[in-house]
Scaffold this motif. Structure first.
Motif, PDB file in Angstrom:
ATOM      1  N   THR A  93      82.417 -82.057  52.782  1.00 62.21           N
ATOM      2  CA  THR A  93      83.539 -81.143  52.618  1.00 62.21           C
ATOM      3  C   THR A  93      83.021 -79.713  52.575  1.00 62.21           C
ATOM      4  OG1 THR A  93      84.713 -82.830  51.327  1.00 62.21           O
ATOM      5  CG2 THR A  93      85.497 -80.560  51.149  1.00 62.21           C
ATOM      6  N   ILE A  94      83.736 -78.807  53.215  1.00 60.58           N
ATOM      7  CA  ILE A  94      83.325 -77.408  53.219  1.00 60.58           C
ATOM      8  C   ILE A  94      83.660 -76.778  51.872  1.00 60.58           C
ATOM      9  CG2 ILE A  94      83.686 -75.143  54.273  1.00 60.58           C
ATOM     10  CD1 ILE A  94      84.329 -76.557  56.875  1.00 60.58           C
ATOM     11  N   THR A  95      82.658 -76.281  51.183  1.00 56.18           N
ATOM     12  CA  THR A  95      82.849 -75.563  49.928  1.00 56.18           C
ATOM     13  C   THR A  95      82.025 -74.281  49.971  1.00 56.18           C
ATOM     14  OG1 THR A  95      81.011 -76.701  48.836  1.00 56.18           O
ATOM     15  CG2 THR A  95      83.183 -77.703  48.634  1.00 56.18           C
ATOM     16  N   TYR A  96      82.346 -73.355  49.098  1.00 55.49           N
ATOM     17  CA  TYR A  96      81.676 -72.055  49.109  1.00 55.49           C
ATOM     18  C   TYR A  96      80.660 -71.906  47.982  1.00 55.49           C
ATOM     19  CZ  TYR A  96      85.314 -71.024  52.464  1.00 55.49           C
ATOM     20  OH  TYR A  96      86.140 -71.074  53.562  1.00 55.49           O
ATOM     21  N   ASP A  97      80.560 -72.901  47.126  1.00 55.84           N
ATOM     22  CA  ASP A  97      79.575 -72.868  46.045  1.00 55.84           C
ATOM     23  C   ASP A  97      79.194 -74.303  45.729  1.00 55.84           C
ATOM     24  OD1 ASP A  97      77.978 -72.483  43.879  1.00 55.84           O
ATOM     25  OD2 ASP A  97      79.425 -71.335  42.695  1.00 55.84           O
ATOM     26  N   THR A  98      78.162 -74.797  46.382  1.00 56.54           N
ATOM     27  CA  THR A  98      77.771 -76.197  46.202  1.00 56.54           C
ATOM     28  C   THR A  98      77.164 -76.460  44.838  1.00 56.54           C
ATOM     29  OG1 THR A  98      75.639 -75.706  47.266  1.00 56.54           O
ATOM     30  CG2 THR A  98      77.408 -76.579  48.666  1.00 56.54           C
ATOM     31  N   ASP A  99      76.907 -75.421  44.076  1.00 54.46           N
ATOM     32  CA  ASP A  99      76.445 -75.609  42.707  1.00 54.46           C
ATOM     33  C   ASP A  99      77.603 -75.980  41.789  1.00 54.46           C
ATOM     34  OD1 ASP A  99      74.348 -75.493  40.684  1.00 54.46           O
ATOM     35  OD2 ASP A  99      75.392 -73.713  39.919  1.00 54.46           O
ATOM     36  N   ARG A 100      78.819 -75.670  42.249  1.00 53.37           N
ATOM     37  CA  ARG A 100      80.003 -75.929  41.429  1.00 53.37           C
ATOM     38  C   ARG A 100      80.900 -77.028  41.999  1.00 53.37           C
ATOM     39  NH1 ARG A 100      81.743 -71.691  38.295  1.00 53.37           N
ATOM     40  NH2 ARG A 100      83.421 -73.125  37.697  1.00 53.37           N
ATOM     41  N   ARG A 101      80.886 -77.221  43.328  1.00 51.87           N
ATOM     42  CA  ARG A 101      81.781 -78.232  43.902  1.00 51.87           C
ATOM     43  C   ARG A 101      81.212 -78.760  45.206  1.00 51.87           C
ATOM     44  NH1 ARG A 101      88.248 -77.801  43.442  1.00 51.87           N
ATOM     45  NH2 ARG A 101      88.699 -80.000  43.834  1.00 51.87           N
ATOM     46  N   VAL A 102      81.236 -80.091  45.356  1.00 50.72           N
ATOM     47  CA  VAL A 102      80.792 -80.746  46.577  1.00 50.72           C
ATOM     48  C   VAL A 102      81.708 -81.929  46.852  1.00 50.72           C
ATOM     49  CG1 VAL A 102      78.356 -80.078  46.324  1.00 50.72           C
ATOM     50  CG2 VAL A 102      79.157 -82.221  45.311  1.00 50.72           C
ATOM     51  N   GLY A 103      81.715 -82.383  48.107  1.00 50.14           N
ATOM     52  CA  GLY A 103      82.542 -83.527  48.444  1.00 50.14           C
ATOM     53  C   GLY A 103      82.142 -84.110  49.788  1.00 50.14           C
ATOM     54  N   CYS A 104      82.678 -85.293  50.078  1.00 43.65           N
ATOM     55  CA  CYS A 104      82.398 -85.960  51.345  1.00 43.65           C
ATOM     56  C   CYS A 104      83.593 -86.828  51.705  1.00 43.65           C
ATOM     57  CB  CYS A 104      81.132 -86.816  51.243  1.00 43.65           C
ATOM     58  SG  CYS A 104      80.515 -87.415  52.850  1.00 43.65           S
ATOM     59  N   ARG A 105      83.818 -87.020  53.006  1.00 46.95           N
ATOM     60  CA  ARG A 105      84.941 -87.853  53.441  1.00 46.95           C
ATOM     61  C   ARG A 105      84.504 -88.773  54.571  1.00 46.95           C
ATOM     62  NH1 ARG A 105      86.272 -82.580  55.064  1.00 46.95           N
ATOM     63  NH2 ARG A 105      86.346 -82.231  57.325  1.00 46.95           N
TER      64      ARG A 105
END
Length: 292
Positions: A93-105
Motif C-alpha cells: 500500500t502506498i503510504t507517506y511514512d512507513t515508520d507510522r503506517r504500512v500495508g499490503c493487498r
C-alpha cells in the motif's frame, strides 16, 4: 575649517545608527523563530506521554505466511508456479511514512468470483504530554468500533471512561444487535463456502445480516481490544460479503479487510468461512508481535 567640524558629528551619527541596527538584529534572533526551528518542532521534541511498546512496523507483504495466503485466496491451483508466486507476493500500500503506517493487498480472480485481502498496520504516536501512545491508540480503536456500531465492547476508553460500545450508542443507534438483523437458521455443522449464512437486500443495498453467533461483535481473545464486522450486499452483477477485523496491541492498530464476490447470486459467501479465516490471520499477526 567649518567642513572639518561636521565630520565628527557625521561619524557619531553613523555609529549610533549601526548600534541600533545591531540591537534590532539581536532581538529578532532571540525572539520566536530565531532558532530557525521548523513549525511543530517544539511539540515533537517536548516531553510527551509514555511511549508505546512498539517502535517499528513489519514489512507487511512478507509478514503473512504463504500457507495462510493459499487458504484465504483459494482457486489458483491451475496457475503456474511463477504466477502463484507473483500473486502471493502482494502489492504494498502506498503510504507517506512507513515508520507510522504500512500495508499490503492481495487479489484473486476466478470465473466464480473474486477475493480481496488487505492488511494495514498503524503505529500510533501521541504528541500530547498527558496522553500515552497506548491511550491514544485506545481512543482511535474506540472511534473505529463506534463507526462500525459494534455492541458490547469490553474495554473502556481512557479519555471518557466509557466503552467503545457505549460511545457507539451515544453517537448512533447500534445496528449490530441481533434484533436489528435478518436472522437465518442457527449455524450447524462445519461451515461451507456455499453456506447461506447472512442475507442482503436485493437491488444493491447492504446489510449486516448474519447468524446471531456471527454478528458484528467484540473479540475477547485477540490483542488488547478487537472486533469483527460483517456486511453482505447484492448488486446487479452478484453478491459480496465484506469482513473486517480490527485489533489493537499496545500502540499498534491492525486492520484486516477480507471480501468475497460471487457472480452467482444463489451462492452467498459464507460468513463463518470468511470470518474464521480473517480471525485466524489476525491471531497469526498478533502472535508475531510485528515490531519492537
Amino acid at each position: 575649517m567649518q567642513r572639518r567640524a561636521y565630520a565628527p558629528a557625521a561619524a557619531l551619527a553613523a555609529a549610533v545608527l549601526t548600534t541600533a541596527l545591531a540591537g534590532c538584529s539581536g532581538d529578532s534572533a532571540s525572539g520566536p523563530g530565531g532558532d530557525d526551528s521548523k513549525p511543530g518542532q517544539l511539540g515533537a521534541s517536548a516531553s510527551g506521554g509514555a511511549p508505546g511498546k512498539y517502535r517499528t512496523l513489519p514489512e507487511p507483504c512478507g509478514y503473512v505466511s504463504p500457507a495462510t495466503l493459499r487458504r484465504m485466496l483459494p482457486g489458483a491451483e491451475d496457475e503456474s508456479e511463477e504466477e502463484a508466486e507473483r500473486r502471493y507476493r502482494g502489492q504494498a500500500t502506498i503510504t507517506y511514512d512507513t515508520d507510522r503506517r504500512v500495508g499490503c493487498r492481495w487479489k484473486l480472480e476466478t470465473p466464480e468470483g473474486t477475493r480481496h485481502l488487505t492488511v494495514d498496520f498503524e503505529r500510533v504516536v501521541s504528541y500530547q504530554t498527558d496522553l500515552s501512545d497506548e491511550d491514544r491508540a485506545r481512543q482511535l480503536y474506540a472511534r473505529l468500533a463506534t463507526a462500525a456500531n459494534i455492541p458490547a465492547a469490553a474495554s473502556a476508553s481512557p479519555s471518557t471512561g466509557t466503552s467503545p460500545s457505549a460511545a457507539a450508542s451515544a453517537g448512533a443507534k447500534p445496528q449490530g444487535g441481533a434484533g436489528d438483523r435478518k436472522q437465518s437458521a442457527p449455524v450447524s455443522g462445519a461451515p461451507t463456502p456455499s453456506s447461506t449464512a447472512g442475507s442482503g437486500t436485493p437491488g444493491g443495498s447492504a446489510g449486516k445480516g448474519t447468524d446471531a453467533e456471527l454478528a458484528p461483535r467484540v473479540l475477547d481473545d485477540l490483542g488488547d481490544d478487537a472486533f469483527v464486522d460483517d456486511e453482505l450486499a447484492t448488486t446487479g452483477t452478484g453478491v459480496h460479503r465484506d469482513i473486517k477485523v480490527v485489533f489493537r496491541s499496545s500502540n499498534v492498530l491492525v486492520t484486516i479487510t477480507y471480501d468475497q464476490w460471487s457472480t452467482d447470486k444463489a451462492h452467498i459467501p459464507s460468513s463463518a468461512d470468511l470470518q474464521g479465516k480473517a480471525q485466524a490471520l489476525a491471531r497469526e499477526l498478533d502472535a508475531g508481535h510485528f515490531g519492537n
